[in-house]
Every structure is written in C-alpha cells, then in structure tokens.
Scaffold this motif. Sequence first.
Motif, PDB file in Angstrom:
ATOM      1  N   GLY A   2      58.992  32.998  16.660  1.00 34.03           N
ATOM      2  CA  GLY A   2      57.976  32.712  17.681  1.00 34.03           C
ATOM      3  C   GLY A   2      56.627  33.349  17.387  1.00 34.03           C
ATOM      4  N   TYR A   3      56.518  34.081  16.280  1.00 43.63           N
ATOM      5  CA  TYR A   3      55.231  34.665  15.875  1.00 43.63           C
ATOM      6  C   TYR A   3      55.265  34.924  14.376  1.00 43.63           C
ATOM      7  CZ  TYR A   3      57.376  39.261  15.278  1.00 43.63           C
ATOM      8  OH  TYR A   3      58.165  40.299  14.825  1.00 43.63           O
ATOM      9  N   VAL A   4      54.096  35.055  13.772  1.00 42.74           N
ATOM     10  CA  VAL A   4      53.998  35.442  12.361  1.00 42.74           C
ATOM     11  C   VAL A   4      52.854  36.448  12.235  1.00 42.74           C
ATOM     12  CG1 VAL A   4      53.643  34.652   9.984  1.00 42.74           C
ATOM     13  CG2 VAL A   4      54.710  33.110  11.650  1.00 42.74           C
ATOM     14  N   PHE A   5      53.150  37.582  11.613  1.00 40.27           N
ATOM     15  CA  PHE A   5      52.103  38.566  11.348  1.00 40.27           C
ATOM     16  C   PHE A   5      51.759  38.483   9.869  1.00 40.27           C
ATOM     17  CE2 PHE A   5      50.714  43.120  10.713  1.00 40.27           C
ATOM     18  CZ  PHE A   5      49.484  42.922  11.311  1.00 40.27           C
ATOM     19  N   MET A   6      50.510  38.095   9.579  1.00 38.87           N
ATOM     20  CA  MET A   6      50.076  37.833   8.208  1.00 38.87           C
ATOM     21  C   MET A   6      49.300  39.034   7.683  1.00 38.87           C
ATOM     22  SD  MET A   6      49.013  34.035   9.425  1.00 38.87           S
ATOM     23  CE  MET A   6      48.547  33.225   7.920  1.00 38.87           C
ATOM     24  N   CYS A   7      49.806  39.596   6.582  1.00 37.82           N
ATOM     25  CA  CYS A   7      49.203  40.819   6.043  1.00 37.82           C
ATOM     26  C   CYS A   7      48.861  40.621   4.563  1.00 37.82           C
ATOM     27  CB  CYS A   7      50.152  42.005   6.240  1.00 37.82           C
ATOM     28  SG  CYS A   7      51.756  41.748   5.486  1.00 37.82           S
TER      29      CYS A   7
ATOM     30  N   ALA B 119      55.566  45.742  18.206  1.00 33.07           N
ATOM     31  CA  ALA B 119      54.180  46.206  18.316  1.00 33.07           C
ATOM     32  C   ALA B 119      53.474  45.984  16.985  1.00 33.07           C
ATOM     33  CB  ALA B 119      54.137  47.680  18.703  1.00 33.07           C
ATOM     34  N   VAL B 120      52.333  45.299  17.038  1.00 34.92           N
ATOM     35  CA  VAL B 120      51.569  44.960  15.842  1.00 34.92           C
ATOM     36  C   VAL B 120      50.317  45.831  15.792  1.00 34.92           C
ATOM     37  CG1 VAL B 120      50.115  43.147  14.862  1.00 34.92           C
ATOM     38  CG2 VAL B 120      52.376  42.567  15.753  1.00 34.92           C
ATOM     39  N   GLN B 121      50.173  46.583  14.696  1.00 39.56           N
ATOM     40  CA  GLN B 121      48.940  47.352  14.472  1.00 39.56           C
ATOM     41  C   GLN B 121      48.208  46.702  13.305  1.00 39.56           C
ATOM     42  OE1 GLN B 121      46.309  48.941  15.447  1.00 39.56           O
ATOM     43  NE2 GLN B 121      47.399  50.785  16.089  1.00 39.56           N
ATOM     44  N   TYR B 122      46.936  46.428  13.475  1.00 38.15           N
ATOM     45  CA  TYR B 122      46.195  45.637  12.502  1.00 38.15           C
ATOM     46  C   TYR B 122      45.490  46.508  11.471  1.00 38.15           C
ATOM     47  CZ  TYR B 122      46.417  42.249  16.360  1.00 38.15           C
ATOM     48  OH  TYR B 122      46.831  41.425  17.376  1.00 38.15           O
ATOM     49  N   GLU B 123      45.523  46.023  10.222  1.00 34.63           N
ATOM     50  CA  GLU B 123      44.565  46.441   9.205  1.00 34.63           C
ATOM     51  C   GLU B 123      43.474  45.366   9.182  1.00 34.63           C
ATOM     52  OE1 GLU B 123      44.870  49.160   7.329  1.00 34.63           O
ATOM     53  OE2 GLU B 123      46.877  49.703   8.030  1.00 34.63           O
ATOM     54  N   ARG B 124      42.357  45.682   8.539  1.00 34.51           N
ATOM     55  CA  ARG B 124      41.290  44.693   8.464  1.00 34.51           C
ATOM     56  C   ARG B 124      41.799  43.397   7.812  1.00 34.51           C
ATOM     57  NH1 ARG B 124      37.299  43.650   4.744  1.00 34.51           N
ATOM     58  NH2 ARG B 124      35.741  42.297   5.657  1.00 34.51           N
TER      59      ARG B 124
ATOM     60  N   LEU C 210      47.533  37.730  13.372  1.00 29.15           N
ATOM     61  CA  LEU C 210      48.747  37.451  14.145  1.00 29.15           C
ATOM     62  C   LEU C 210      48.608  36.065  14.762  1.00 29.15           C
ATOM     63  CD1 LEU C 210      51.366  38.415  15.669  1.00 29.15           C
ATOM     64  CD2 LEU C 210      49.826  39.259  17.460  1.00 29.15           C
ATOM     65  N   VAL C 211      49.626  35.231  14.599  1.00 26.12           N
ATOM     66  CA  VAL C 211      49.665  33.931  15.275  1.00 26.12           C
ATOM     67  C   VAL C 211      50.973  33.873  16.041  1.00 26.12           C
ATOM     68  CG1 VAL C 211      49.518  31.418  15.021  1.00 26.12           C
ATOM     69  CG2 VAL C 211      48.396  32.890  13.342  1.00 26.12           C
ATOM     70  N   PHE C 212      50.920  33.504  17.315  1.00 23.55           N
ATOM     71  CA  PHE C 212      52.187  33.397  18.056  1.00 23.55           C
ATOM     72  C   PHE C 212      52.226  32.141  18.912  1.00 23.55           C
ATOM     73  CE2 PHE C 212      49.514  36.200  20.653  1.00 23.55           C
ATOM     74  CZ  PHE C 212      49.642  35.666  21.922  1.00 23.55           C
TER      75      PHE C 212
END
Length: 251
Positions: free
Chosen positions: A36-41, A210-215, A219-221
């Motif tokens: 249901g979500y993707v965190f792209m790093c 919990a998502v913590q962002y780098e520059r 995040l897409v959900f």
Amino acid sequence: MTRQPDSLLSLTDFNGAPLADDLLWKSFRGLMERHGYVFMCNVPDTFDPVAFCKRLGDFVPQYTGVLVGDVTPEPGMEEFYHAGNTKPLYPHSEGYDFEGLPPRYLALWCERPNTGAGGETTLADARAWSETLGEADRAYLCERVFAWETTDAMRHLGLDLHPEHPVLEEHPDALIVRYSFNNLVRGDDEDIVGPLLADAREYFERHHVAVQYERRDMLVFDNWRMLHARNAFTDTGRHLRRIQIAHRPTP
Ligand SMILES: [Fe+2]
C-alpha cells in the motif's frame, strides 16, 4: 510501537546506476500492491518526481490550487492543526473533505530534511484494519452516511467544506477508507462510531511504520487504503513537496 518501512525501493542498482525504467515500474507496482506504499531511496539526480507521478495519474489540485504543493512551516499557522507548522498530525486519510473521490495516491518527497528528532511520516494499512471488524460494524461503516468538515486551518484560509460520505465505500476498483478522528461529525451516533474511530486510531498506533527522509527520497502511498500522520519536529527548515494523484479507473 514504531516500525521501519518494509516497502523500500532503491532507484539506483547494485552498481550505483539508475534503475532501468521497466524494472523500476514493475518493482514499484509490486510493492504498492503488496504494502500500500513505496518508499523510494538512493534517488539519483536524474530522477524527476513530477514526471514519475504523472505516469500514475492526473494531479488533483491542492487546497490552494497549486498542483505541486510545499509542506514547510508557514508564518501565522503555528496555532492551527495544519501541515504548515511543526506540530504532529493525527492519523487521517487525505481528501475526506472532498465532495467526490479522494486522491488515490499521495506523493511526498524531500527537498530538505529536518535536523534533530521527529518529522517522520507515519503510515498504517486501514484496509487491514477494516478486515478486523465484525460484520455488523463493517456494514454500519459502509451504510451510514456521515457529514465531514474541514479543519480550523482550512476555514481560516477561507475553505469551509461539508461533504457527506460513509467511512467505508466499496468502489468497483478498491475499497475506499475515509478517516478523520476529529473532523467526522458524530452527532447522535457518538456511542456507535466513537469506539470504531478509536479502534482505528489504536490500530494505527500498534501497526504504523515511520518514514524519515533523506534529501530526494520520495514516499508514494495508496490513499484509499493507508492512513498517514506526522510526528512533531523542531527544525523549521524542513521542506517536503507534495502531489495528490487522482484514481485512474480500471479499463
Ligand atoms: Fe495529510
């Protein structure tokens, strides 16, 4: 309890080269379907978040009319419950105050991460929560049409919306969960709906990531499925950008 995201997609491969386009989309679709979500790093400089989002669907304007919004502390908004300050946001779905369908996807990417603690976007699967409900509660949340209202901050900015929707809506393409602990008008249903809204909030507390962002992280959900919230932070230089994406009907 807070968990780290388990739906991570690196946009550069094992050699540090940008991931091939077909692989990127296949992996993105698979992770989105599953979690249901993707965190792209590990996002390369060549990656264009706006162009990526365009391929997911049409953009839905933000409250101010802009299509690509900024989420950063704004002067004069400190006292409100509002994304444009440093305070926490409680679990909600986006667009419960829209007359029509809420945005299908929400994309958030980081222009400037905050220093210090906090500032995480938190997420939990509300469709999974709905599946924990008994048959009678689920039927009630599908059938009972509630009035919803906008936040005080939006009224302050001149938007006063009062749509009517159930909490759960069986759309032909997917279940839609609308949720706000504060901005659903409970009326005479307090005794029935109050405990169900509290149950969803407790589910969020137990199961969120919990998502913590780098520059440049993005995040897409799936906003029909996931609830999101934000932890408070102190660094007023934090800057995210934000796009709402409409549902694209299944042909
Ligand atoms: Fe939100």
